[in-house]
Scaffold this active site. Sequence first.
Site, mmCIF file in Angstrom:
data_model
loop_
_atom_site.group_PDB
_atom_site.id
_atom_site.type_symbol
_atom_site.label_atom_id
_atom_site.label_comp_id
_atom_site.label_asym_id
_atom_site.label_seq_id
_atom_site.Cartn_x
_atom_site.Cartn_y
_atom_site.Cartn_z
ATOM 1 N N HIS A 271 0.949 -1.370 0.012
ATOM 2 C CA HIS A 271 0.190 -0.028 0.106
ATOM 3 C C HIS A 271 0.898 1.128 -0.133
ATOM 4 C CE1 HIS A 271 -3.491 2.433 0.541
ATOM 5 N NE2 HIS A 271 -3.791 2.286 1.779
ATOM 6 N N HIS A 310 -2.642 -2.026 -9.616
ATOM 7 C CA HIS A 310 -3.357 -1.290 -8.877
ATOM 8 C C HIS A 310 -4.704 -2.319 -8.773
ATOM 9 C CE1 HIS A 310 -6.040 1.686 -6.895
ATOM 10 N NE2 HIS A 310 -4.871 2.365 -6.660
ATOM 11 N N ASP A 366 2.868 5.519 -6.793
ATOM 12 C CA ASP A 366 3.995 5.493 -5.822
ATOM 13 C C ASP A 366 5.166 5.199 -6.694
ATOM 14 O OD1 ASP A 366 1.876 3.397 -3.630
ATOM 15 O OD2 ASP A 366 2.972 5.376 -3.185
HETATM 16 C C1 SDX Z 1 -1.619 2.096 -3.333
HETATM 17 O O1 SDX Z 1 -6.209 0.788 -3.345
HETATM 18 C C2 SDX Z 1 -5.850 2.006 -3.452
HETATM 19 O O2 SDX Z 1 -6.478 3.033 -3.969
HETATM 20 C C3 SDX Z 1 -4.379 2.279 -3.030
HETATM 21 C C4 SDX Z 1 -3.615 3.572 -3.510
HETATM 22 C C5 SDX Z 1 -4.228 4.588 -2.631
HETATM 23 O O3 SDX Z 1 -4.018 5.980 -2.890
HETATM 24 O O4 SDX Z 1 -4.722 4.431 -1.523
HETATM 25 O O5 SDX Z 1 -3.698 4.029 -4.887
HETATM 26 C C6 SDX Z 1 -2.183 3.461 -3.193
HETATM 27 O O6 SDX Z 1 -1.573 1.690 -2.347
HETATM 28 C C7 SDX Z 1 -0.978 1.946 -4.645
HETATM 29 C C8 SDX Z 1 -0.485 0.522 -4.725
HETATM 30 C C9 SDX Z 1 0.930 0.508 -4.231
HETATM 31 N N1 SDX Z 1 1.596 -0.841 -4.432
HETATM 32 C C10 SDX Z 1 2.416 -1.265 -5.141
HETATM 33 O O7 SDX Z 1 2.872 -0.711 -6.105
HETATM 34 C C11 SDX Z 1 2.981 -2.689 -4.793
HETATM 35 C C12 SDX Z 1 3.043 -3.451 -6.083
HETATM 36 N N2 SDX Z 1 1.628 -3.669 -6.664
HETATM 37 C C13 SDX Z 1 1.042 -4.748 -6.141
HETATM 38 O O8 SDX Z 1 1.765 -5.530 -5.105
HETATM 39 C C14 SDX Z 1 -0.388 -4.900 -6.544
HETATM 40 O O9 SDX Z 1 -0.418 -4.584 -7.975
HETATM 41 C C15 SDX Z 1 -1.401 -4.067 -5.884
HETATM 42 C C16 SDX Z 1 -1.400 -4.710 -4.339
HETATM 43 C C17 SDX Z 1 -1.319 -2.824 -5.829
HETATM 44 C C18 SDX Z 1 -2.785 -5.024 -6.345
HETATM 45 O O10 SDX Z 1 -2.956 -6.019 -5.752
HETATM 46 P P1 SDX Z 1 -4.307 -6.846 -6.389
HETATM 47 O O11 SDX Z 1 -5.214 -5.783 -6.914
HETATM 48 O O12 SDX Z 1 -4.481 -7.879 -5.194
HETATM 49 O O13 SDX Z 1 -3.590 -7.761 -7.730
HETATM 50 P P2 SDX Z 1 -2.636 -9.108 -7.623
HETATM 51 O O14 SDX Z 1 -1.788 -9.067 -6.353
HETATM 52 O O15 SDX Z 1 -3.823 -10.112 -7.427
HETATM 53 O O16 SDX Z 1 -1.986 -9.179 -8.973
HETATM 54 C C19 SDX Z 1 -2.883 -9.757 -10.160
HETATM 55 C C20 SDX Z 1 -1.703 -10.318 -10.811
HETATM 56 C C21 SDX Z 1 -0.809 -11.431 -10.257
HETATM 57 O O17 SDX Z 1 -0.451 -12.295 -11.081
HETATM 58 P P3 SDX Z 1 -0.909 -13.822 -11.285
HETATM 59 O O18 SDX Z 1 -0.758 -14.437 -9.841
HETATM 60 O O19 SDX Z 1 -2.255 -13.495 -11.729
HETATM 61 O O20 SDX Z 1 -0.126 -14.240 -12.367
HETATM 62 O O21 SDX Z 1 -0.717 -9.283 -11.330
HETATM 63 C C22 SDX Z 1 0.542 -9.579 -10.555
HETATM 64 C C23 SDX Z 1 0.259 -10.479 -9.402
HETATM 65 O O22 SDX Z 1 1.279 -11.267 -9.696
HETATM 66 N N3 SDX Z 1 0.921 -8.226 -10.047
HETATM 67 C C24 SDX Z 1 2.189 -7.911 -10.236
HETATM 68 C C25 SDX Z 1 2.223 -6.735 -9.631
HETATM 69 N N4 SDX Z 1 1.123 -6.460 -9.195
HETATM 70 C C26 SDX Z 1 0.255 -7.292 -9.463
HETATM 71 N N5 SDX Z 1 3.458 -8.579 -10.851
HETATM 72 C C27 SDX Z 1 4.541 -7.868 -10.919
HETATM 73 N N6 SDX Z 1 4.680 -6.664 -10.133
HETATM 74 C C28 SDX Z 1 3.474 -6.063 -9.714
HETATM 75 N N7 SDX Z 1 3.689 -4.797 -9.070
#
Ligand code: SDX
Length: 433
Positions: A271, A310, A366
């Site tokens: 997050h 996201h 971010d």
């Molecule tokens: C914020 O919710 C909000 O509004 C949050 C925010 C706010 O203003 O409050 O916008 C702020 O938290 C932004 C997000 C910051 N986090 C990151 O940058 C961390 C990296 N991103 C992720 O871990 C992920 O994308 C999330 C946590 C942001 C979202 O996670 P989800 O929606 O649960 O998606 P997921 O983890 O289920 O991923 C779906 C697929 C998966 O692949 P498969 O298992 O289907 O093969 O996408 C892949 C994940 O492995 N994936 C990534 C990835 N993000 C998702 N693979 C590589 N790098 C990534 N960053």
Amino acid sequence: MVRDNAESLTVRDNRTGRDYELPIVDGTIRASELNTIKVDDDGPGLAAYDPGFTNTASCRSAITYIDGDRGILEYRGYPIEQLAEDSTFLEVAYLLIHGQLPSRDDYDAWVHEITYHTFVHENIKTFMQGFRYDAHPMGMLMASVGALSTFYPESRNISDVENRHIQLVRLIAKMPTLGAWAFRHAQGKPYVYPDNELSYAENFLSMLFRMSEQKFAADERLTRALEVLFILHADHEQNCSTNAVRSVGSSQVDPYSAVSAGIAALYGPLHGGANEAVLRMLRRIGSRDNVADFITGVKNGDERLMGFGHRVYKNYDPRAKIIKRASDDVFDVTGVSPLLEIAVELEKIALEDEYFVKRKLYPNVDFYSGLIYEALNFPPEMFTVLFAIPRTAGWLAQWVELVDDKDQRIARPKQIYTGERTLDFTPREKRWA
Ligand code: SDX
């Protein structure tokens, strides 16, 4: 009973052959309606299973609108691009909390109130000085905001609108002071008191960086860049930390304790902690030449491309675009970060690579913000503090909406029980004999 001319869902339970009509309201069905679907009348009804609430609405809200597919973000209906261009953070905080833009008198009163509540009780300063020299500023912020609840016990009276107002003002006003003091603590420098002649962003920079000079003076391009970052981070509908504030707030606890829970959730690397993780990732990659290997590692599942992806945005996060533009203004003053070319190369490759395209992974808020914070001389562990300070306005707007929402009840989800049942307990003496 389905209401007249409402949309509805007809569901057949194949276990009993019975049909059920579930009303569709605002694109949702009430999960409690599922509870009427039973095999036998005195047995349990159905429930919805939704880990991470990926497809569950927890509330009705009029604060922030996001269209993830189109990359749209609006605060109380105003596009984020216009607010970032022409508003101030305190005007946006007023808009989020009160639901409309302030008149001149309301704005001046709001700014005055917040300016004159930036000091904190000296005991809070003593409390903060008790942390280890290397305590993470987010841990200090979470604890100090929680501690503030003990200085304002009347804040537990959450239904009193007058009382609620002064607590909101105190929290918005004191977050920069607590954030700056956590930073000064880590640096072993004396804490700098607020300067009421400065604007919100300038005062924050003064408490962070003023040394022996009588008056702190920041380059106004840097102050404006910080103001824009505060506006962009102010709210984002039902994200993880807002959900924490609402869930904790649903027990009718005071707003300081609810915001402290939001800070705890924001601290996590998935997050708000992602901005710190992005900078550490860029430093670890080290040069453009290493980007391709790093991307291979991400695709092999060895690590995540922090700052990408996201839950809602399946397009470019509109805030990331604005931040990238703001970084140009900052770099004009500070010089370009050597990590920028690594970030640009990462983005270029990721936006063309099938792995990221298929998963609709784009830069989020971010990805570039950390480069600006680094250029403003913040260490990575301060980055999430810079997220928590402005997000306090959004958390409080959401908290007020929760408190006033007659549909809301204490958060207490169900579970699917997977453990053992009715085992016989053998006392220790017998078990160990
Ligand atoms: C914020 O919710 C909000 O509004 C949050 C925010 C706010 O203003 O409050 O916008 C702020 O938290 C932004 C997000 C910051 N986090 C990151 O940058 C961390 C990296 N991103 C992720 O871990 C992920 O994308 C999330 C946590 C942001 C979202 O996670 P989800 O929606 O649960 O998606 P997921 O983890 O289920 O991923 C779906 C697929 C998966 O692949 P498969 O298992 O289907 O093969 O996408 C892949 C994940 O492995 N994936 C990534 C990835 N993000 C998702 N693979 C590589 N790098 C990534 N960053």
